[in-house]
Design a protein around this motif. Sequence first.
Motif, PDB file in Angstrom:
ATOM      1  N   GLY A 138     -39.967  48.067  18.105  1.00  0.00           N
ATOM      2  CA  GLY A 138     -40.216  49.420  18.573  1.00  0.00           C
ATOM      3  C   GLY A 138     -39.519  49.720  19.895  1.00  0.00           C
ATOM      4  O   GLY A 138     -39.219  48.813  20.670  1.00  0.00           O
ATOM      5  N   PRO A 139     -39.258  51.001  20.185  1.00  0.00           N
ATOM      6  CA  PRO A 139     -38.526  51.377  21.401  1.00  0.00           C
ATOM      7  C   PRO A 139     -39.314  51.151  22.692  1.00  0.00           C
ATOM      8  O   PRO A 139     -38.735  51.201  23.778  1.00  0.00           O
ATOM      9  CB  PRO A 139     -38.235  52.871  21.195  1.00  0.00           C
ATOM     10  CG  PRO A 139     -39.315  53.340  20.260  1.00  0.00           C
ATOM     11  CD  PRO A 139     -39.587  52.178  19.357  1.00  0.00           C
ATOM     12  N   ILE A 140     -40.613  50.924  22.592  1.00  0.00           N
ATOM     13  CA  ILE A 140     -41.414  50.668  23.787  1.00  0.00           C
ATOM     14  C   ILE A 140     -41.808  49.199  23.868  1.00  0.00           C
ATOM     15  O   ILE A 140     -42.270  48.728  24.904  1.00  0.00           O
ATOM     16  CB  ILE A 140     -42.679  51.570  23.808  1.00  0.00           C
ATOM     17  CG1 ILE A 140     -42.316  53.019  23.463  1.00  0.00           C
ATOM     18  CG2 ILE A 140     -43.359  51.549  25.158  1.00  0.00           C
ATOM     19  CD1 ILE A 140     -43.524  53.970  23.399  1.00  0.00           C
ATOM     20  N   SER A 141     -41.604  48.434  22.799  1.00  0.00           N
ATOM     21  CA  SER A 141     -42.060  47.048  22.715  1.00  0.00           C
ATOM     22  C   SER A 141     -41.114  46.098  23.445  1.00  0.00           C
ATOM     23  O   SER A 141     -39.939  46.399  23.663  1.00  0.00           O
ATOM     24  CB  SER A 141     -42.177  46.626  21.252  1.00  0.00           C
ATOM     25  OG  SER A 141     -43.052  47.468  20.539  1.00  0.00           O
ATOM     26  N   HIS A 142     -41.648  44.925  23.798  1.00  0.00           N
ATOM     27  CA  HIS A 142     -40.853  43.856  24.408  1.00  0.00           C
ATOM     28  C   HIS A 142     -41.364  42.514  23.905  1.00  0.00           C
ATOM     29  O   HIS A 142     -42.536  42.371  23.551  1.00  0.00           O
ATOM     30  CB  HIS A 142     -40.943  43.898  25.940  1.00  0.00           C
ATOM     31  CG  HIS A 142     -40.259  45.078  26.549  1.00  0.00           C
ATOM     32  ND1 HIS A 142     -38.929  45.072  26.911  1.00  0.00           N
ATOM     33  CD2 HIS A 142     -40.723  46.313  26.855  1.00  0.00           C
ATOM     34  CE1 HIS A 142     -38.601  46.245  27.424  1.00  0.00           C
ATOM     35  NE2 HIS A 142     -39.679  47.020  27.391  1.00  0.00           N
TER      36      HIS A 142
END
Length: 633
Positions: free
Chosen positions: A161-165
Amino acid sequence: MLWLTLTSLNITPSLVGRALGSVRSASAVSGAIQSALGHHKALAEYVEHYAGLCNPDALHVCDGSEGEYTTFMETMVEDGSMFKLNEAKRPNSYLARSDPRDVARSEESTFISCVNEEDAGPTNNWRDPVEMKATMANLYKDCMVGRTMFVVPFSMGPIGGPISHIGVQLTDSMHVAASMRLMTRMGKAPLEALGTDGEFVKCMHSVGYPLADGKADVAWPCDPDNKYITHYPEENLAESYGSGYGGNSLLGKKAFALRLASAMGKREGWLAEHMLILGVTNPEGKKKYVAAAFPSACGKTNFAMLEPTMPGWKVECVGDDIAWMKFGPDGKLYAINPENGFFGVAPGTSMGTNPNAMRSLDRDCIYTNVAMTADGDVWWEGMTEETPEGMTNWLGEPHNPASNTPAAHPNSRFTVPIANCPVLDPNFEALEGVPIDAIMFGGRRPTTIPLVHEAFSWNHGVLMGASVASEKTAAATGDDIGEIRHDPFAMLPFCGYNMGDYFQHWIDMGKTEGAKLPSMYLVNWFRQDPETGKFIWPGFGENSRVLKWIFERTDGVTDNAAKTPIGYVPTPDALDTDGLAGITNDELTELLRVDPDAWQREINQSDEYLTSTFGPKLPAELKNEIESLKKSF
C-alpha cells in the motif's frame, strides 16, 4: 521454515559470531543468509552484522505460517514459558507470566539518538548516536549465546500500500516472534515484497540473557537492570535490550509505528499518530471515517469498538491505537491502521465496558500477566462482578480474594489478531486506506472542557491537539492522582523528534495544496457534577450521540451548533437524547457550558506549558491562535 544452524555449515556454535571474521566461514554464512533472505544485500548485511555481534547458535527466518506459529507455541508450553489455556473455553490461547521486574513500558530507558540534541526536543531522552551505539554494541556482544536469532520480516499496513512500510526485526525471543505474527503481517509475504533492494526499517531486540557456560534458561528471560529502547530516526533503526515486554520488545508497535514513523512522516509529508480509526454509518447507509487521539485511561479502545445506543447507527473498527495518514490524489486525508492485531490492557475490559473487545478475545490469544482460573481460563479485575475462587494470580501463586493484592497485574495484556474483531471495518485492508472526515482529541477532565466542541479552523484544531491534557489516575501513575498532565496529541512518549517541529509539521500539512481538510473536535466524556463529583455523561455506547453530532457537522449541517469563543458547541437540542436515561436538562447544559473565567485560566495554563516547554520552537501560528483565544473572552 528455514532454520540456519551454523553447525550445518561446518561452523561450531561457539564460533557463530566470531566465524564471520574468517574468510571461509564468513563466505559460507553470508551465502546462506543471502539465499534465505531473497538475495537482498542490505538485509543480509544487517542480519550478518548483528549475528556477528550477538553470537547466536542458530538463525531462523520466520515465514509467518500457521505451522510455524503452532511449533513456537508448543515449544514454549513444553519449556514452561507459556501455559496452554482450556481449549474448550479459550481455543488456541495461551498465558505467559513475565518477570515481576519487567511489566511495563520503560519510558525512562527510552531514547532518541540523533546528531543534534535539539532535534530530539525537550520531551525525549536524548543520547548521542555514536555513544549510544557503543553502549548497545557492548550490551549486544555475545548476548544471544545459546539462543536462536529469529529474523522477523513484517509489514506495517497492507502489503504494497502507498502508506505502508516494511520492517525486519531481529530477536532472540520466541515469544516476541510469535506475538509479531499476531500483531503484524509477518513472514514470507513482506520478505518477498522487499525483493532484492526494497527499503526496510531495522528493529533489533535482545532479552539480554545469554546461555553461556551451562547457564540455565528461565521462563521469562530479561536483564531488568540494563533496559534500553533507543531510536535512530535518521537511520530508520531501533535497538532494544533487556526487556521482553510489550512495546519494549514488539518493535513494530511504538518504536517503529510512532517514534520512527513520526520522523519518517515529517521527512516525507505524512502523519504517524497515536490515534484510533473508526467508521460510522447512519441509518440511511452513509458512511464516514473518524480518527481520534486520547491519552491513556480515556476510553480509546472502548470508543474504537463502541456499540451505538441509537437505532440504525453502526460503528466499525479500523484500529484502536495507531493511524498513519497521507493525502490522496483526490485531496482527502487517508488513513491506515498499520497494525494487524490488538495489544490491549486487560483490567477493566468487560462485556459492560467493551463487549466487542471481549468477543475478540474468545480465541487465538496470548495473555500476559492475567490470572488463571481453576478450570484453565483467564480473569482480571473488572472482567466480572464476582471474583472466581481457586485462581492462580499473575505471579503464579494462589490468589487470596480477601487480600488487597490484584489477581492480574494492572498492566496485564492481551495480544490477539484483529481478524477476531466482530466489528472489523470491511475496508481495513484497503491499500489506499480510508478517507478521514473528522479528527477528535480528548482527555479526562472533570471541569472546564465541554462534552464536545468543534475547532474554527485547521490551525485552531492543531492548538486543540497541542493542548490536550488529562487527569492522572491511579491505574496510570499511582501518584499525583487528580493532577492534570499535558499530553499533546496523546503523543508525549511517542514523538520521535522535537515536538515543536511536530506541531509545525501538522500546521504545514494543513497548507497542502488541494487538501480537503478534516474537521477537528475536542471531546470530554469525564466532566463531573460540581456538587456530587459524579460523572455527568454515561459514556461508553452513549458516546455515539456525540459521534452523530460530529457526523452531521461534517455532512454540512449548520443549525445544530452555537458559536462560542472556544469553537462551535452543540445547541441544547442538537444532541440526540432519545432513550438517554438519567440526564436532566440542567445536566446537559452543564456538560456543554463554556465558563469564561475557567477558560481564561485554561488558556493561560496551556500558554504557559507550551511556551515554557517548547520556547522558540513553538510555531508562530499556535502563538497567534492562543492570542486570538485570549482576546475572545
